[in-house]
Write a protein that holds these residues in place. Structure first.
Motif, PDB file in Angstrom:
ATOM      1  N   GLY A  32       8.656  -0.984  -8.833  1.00 48.45           N
ATOM      2  CA  GLY A  32       9.638  -1.921  -9.357  1.00 48.45           C
ATOM      3  C   GLY A  32       9.056  -3.046 -10.206  1.00 48.45           C
ATOM      4  O   GLY A  32       9.494  -3.254 -11.344  1.00 48.45           O
ATOM      5  N   PRO A  33       8.068  -3.785  -9.692  1.00 47.52           N
ATOM      6  CA  PRO A  33       7.484  -4.866 -10.503  1.00 47.52           C
ATOM      7  C   PRO A  33       6.880  -4.376 -11.816  1.00 47.52           C
ATOM      8  O   PRO A  33       6.963  -5.067 -12.841  1.00 47.52           O
ATOM      9  N   VAL A  34       6.296  -3.154 -11.791  1.00 50.39           N
ATOM     10  CA  VAL A  34       5.705  -2.591 -13.013  1.00 50.39           C
ATOM     11  C   VAL A  34       6.799  -2.249 -14.029  1.00 50.39           C
ATOM     12  O   VAL A  34       6.698  -2.572 -15.216  1.00 50.39           O
ATOM     13  N   VAL A  35       7.849  -1.577 -13.544  1.00 53.73           N
ATOM     14  CA  VAL A  35       8.967  -1.206 -14.424  1.00 53.73           C
ATOM     15  C   VAL A  35       9.625  -2.455 -14.997  1.00 53.73           C
ATOM     16  O   VAL A  35       9.908  -2.542 -16.204  1.00 53.73           O
ATOM     17  N   ASP A  36       9.866  -3.448 -14.134  1.00 48.79           N
ATOM     18  CA  ASP A  36      10.502  -4.683 -14.594  1.00 48.79           C
ATOM     19  C   ASP A  36       9.626  -5.444 -15.584  1.00 48.79           C
ATOM     20  O   ASP A  36      10.127  -6.075 -16.520  1.00 48.79           O
ATOM     21  N   GLN A  37       8.302  -5.384 -15.373  1.00 50.30           N
ATOM     22  CA  GLN A  37       7.376  -6.034 -16.312  1.00 50.30           C
ATOM     23  C   GLN A  37       7.461  -5.376 -17.691  1.00 50.30           C
ATOM     24  O   GLN A  37       7.457  -6.059 -18.725  1.00 50.30           O
ATOM     25  N   MET A  38       7.555  -4.039 -17.706  1.00 56.05           N
ATOM     26  CA  MET A  38       7.673  -3.299 -18.970  1.00 56.05           C
ATOM     27  C   MET A  38       8.970  -3.650 -19.704  1.00 56.05           C
ATOM     28  O   MET A  38       8.982  -3.777 -20.927  1.00 56.05           O
ATOM     29  N   LEU A  39      10.052  -3.816 -18.938  1.00 53.55           N
ATOM     30  CA  LEU A  39      11.366  -4.012 -19.555  1.00 53.55           C
ATOM     31  C   LEU A  39      11.651  -5.463 -19.919  1.00 53.55           C
ATOM     32  O   LEU A  39      12.351  -5.731 -20.899  1.00 53.55           O
ATOM     33  N   THR A  40      11.137  -6.396 -19.140  1.00 50.83           N
ATOM     34  CA  THR A  40      11.502  -7.808 -19.336  1.00 50.83           C
ATOM     35  C   THR A  40      10.358  -8.673 -19.844  1.00 50.83           C
ATOM     36  O   THR A  40      10.596  -9.828 -20.238  1.00 50.83           O
ATOM     37  N   LYS A  41       9.114  -8.148 -19.795  1.00 52.91           N
ATOM     38  CA  LYS A  41       7.919  -8.935 -20.156  1.00 52.91           C
ATOM     39  C   LYS A  41       7.763 -10.158 -19.252  1.00 52.91           C
ATOM     40  O   LYS A  41       7.158 -11.162 -19.629  1.00 52.91           O
ATOM     41  N   GLN A  42       8.323 -10.072 -18.023  1.00 52.66           N
ATOM     42  CA  GLN A  42       8.198 -11.161 -17.056  1.00 52.66           C
ATOM     43  C   GLN A  42       7.681 -10.612 -15.733  1.00 52.66           C
ATOM     44  O   GLN A  42       7.856  -9.430 -15.427  1.00 52.66           O
ATOM     45  N   ASN A  43       7.060 -11.497 -14.939  1.00 51.73           N
ATOM     46  CA  ASN A  43       6.506 -11.118 -13.642  1.00 51.73           C
ATOM     47  C   ASN A  43       7.442 -11.593 -12.539  1.00 51.73           C
ATOM     48  O   ASN A  43       7.752 -12.785 -12.458  1.00 51.73           O
ATOM     49  N   VAL A  44       7.895 -10.659 -11.703  1.00 49.57           N
ATOM     50  CA  VAL A  44       8.841 -11.005 -10.649  1.00 49.57           C
ATOM     51  C   VAL A  44       8.236 -11.985  -9.649  1.00 49.57           C
ATOM     52  O   VAL A  44       8.950 -12.805  -9.051  1.00 49.57           O
ATOM     53  N   PHE A  45       6.895 -11.930  -9.470  1.00 56.36           N
ATOM     54  CA  PHE A  45       6.244 -12.806  -8.500  1.00 56.36           C
ATOM     55  C   PHE A  45       6.000 -14.212  -9.063  1.00 56.36           C
ATOM     56  O   PHE A  45       5.745 -15.143  -8.304  1.00 56.36           O
ATOM     57  N   ALA A  46       6.074 -14.343 -10.385  1.00 55.69           N
ATOM     58  CA  ALA A  46       5.897 -15.654 -11.012  1.00 55.69           C
ATOM     59  C   ALA A  46       7.222 -16.349 -11.286  1.00 55.69           C
ATOM     60  O   ALA A  46       7.241 -17.482 -11.773  1.00 55.69           O
TER      61      ALA A  46
END
Length: 349
Positions: free
Chosen positions: A201-215
């Protein structure tokens, strides 16, 4: 007749729960992502599944349902497949236009019909196919605004269609073949679905949003909406397995398009989204197609029920003329009915 009416009430209840919970979570997630700026859809889904498993585990500890042992290989592969399909759907949305993504979702019904016809030898009448076609045309008119193609997005969409169709067909097949309930199957598979999405999930979301879910900076309002979304998701996940188990993957997809029409209507009413005459015409065509599909399915089920009742009627006459044999047959039937309960582990994959 009593069992049949109770089954129909169960189906209606499952359909209503699925529609109500799905529309609620769409509105909640739209507020969370669009208004509050939380864009991490895949990671959020992993949290949904973890909360679902924890809720079911608590229910199981309180003896609200009984677990049944299922072959570990079946559960692991099934859970991973469903998790991967969610990831592909989110990637498809990220790499394609909204119009092409809607086309992807529309393609799930004909592809499911094709797979069930080829591999499960299931027959769909011309009336059923015609009503499904009308439904898809209506939803397409109401929801598709643009079609922009690209190679990566097309591949991701194809993978999303395949994994989603296979996953939903297996959801129905496993429940029927292994004689497990929707709750039991969801309880066993949810941890594996959550695990694959929690990692990816975090990897996919990083690819799509250019943002880090943990940050991401989580405000109290965002946390409140995330908790609300997770609680509603318990009902969504449960009703999904329940509807597919009690009806079929195709019926579940038809229900999904009803949700799309309702979401469009609620979006216009509550969130003041733009709404045109094209949306209204498309929704009306789609609802008419759904009505025809429901009517034709009901008629075909009545015919099947009538055909199955005829041999039973002749058997009753034979039993009345031979009461001793009837007693034996009843005993044998009871043994046969309880025989599947002796099976502790089964596998269909």
């Amino acid at each position: 007749m009593g069992e049949m009416s109770s089954f129909q009430l169960g189906v209606i209840g499952a359909l209503f729960l699925s529609v109500a919970s799905s529309v609620s979570i769409v509105i909640c997630n739209k507020a969370l992502m669009s208004n509050l700026g939380f864009p991490f859809a895949t990671t959020l889904t992993s949290w949904h599944l973890m909360v679902t498993f924890c809720t079911l585990h608590a229910a199981q500890r309180l003896n609200l349902f009984v677990t049944k042992s299922i072959d570990l290989k079946t559960v692991v592969l099934f859970g991973i497949l469903n998790g991967v399909s969610i990831g592909f759907l989110n990637l498809s949305l990220g790499f394609n236009s909204i119009g092409f993504y809607q086309m992807t979702k529309l393609a799930i019904i004909p592809f499911t019909v094709l797979l069930e016809t080829i591999f499960l030898k299931k027959q769909f009448s011309t009336k059923i196919k015609s009503s499904l076609f009308l439904l898809l045309v209506g939803v397409g008119i109401a929801s598709i605004t643009d079609l922009q193609l690209n190679f990566v997005g097309t591949i991701l969409s194809l993978l999303a269609i395949i994994t989603t169709c296979v996953g939903q067909i297996l959801t129905n097949t496993i429940q029927k073949k292994l004689n497990v309930s929707s709750t039991q199957l969801l309880y066993h598979s949810a941890p594996f679905q959550a695990a694959i999405l929690f990692v990816s999930g975090p990897v996919v979301d990083q690819m799509l949003t250019k943002q880090n879910v943990f940050a991401y900076k989580y405000s109290p309002v965002v946390l409140a909406f995330i908790i609300l979304s997770c609680l509603i998701a318990v009902s969504v996940n449960f009703s999904t397995f329940l509807v597919i188990g009690k009806t079929s993957p195709v019926t579940y997809q038809v229900l999904g398009h009803l949700k799309t029409c309702l979401v469009l209507g609620f979006g216009y009413t509550l969130l003041h989204d733009p709404f045109t005459g094209r949306n209204i015409i498309g929704i009306l065509i789609a609802v008419f197609g759904m009505g025809l599909y429901s009517y034709f399915c009901t008629e075909e089920n009545k015919k099947k029920q009538l055909a199955s009742d005829l041999p039973l009627a002749s058997q009753v006459k034979d039993k009345d003329s031979s009461p001793l044999l009837a007693g034996k047959n009843v005993g044998n039937q009871n043994e046969e009915n309880h025989e599947p309960k002796k099976l502790s582990k089964d596998s269909v994959i």
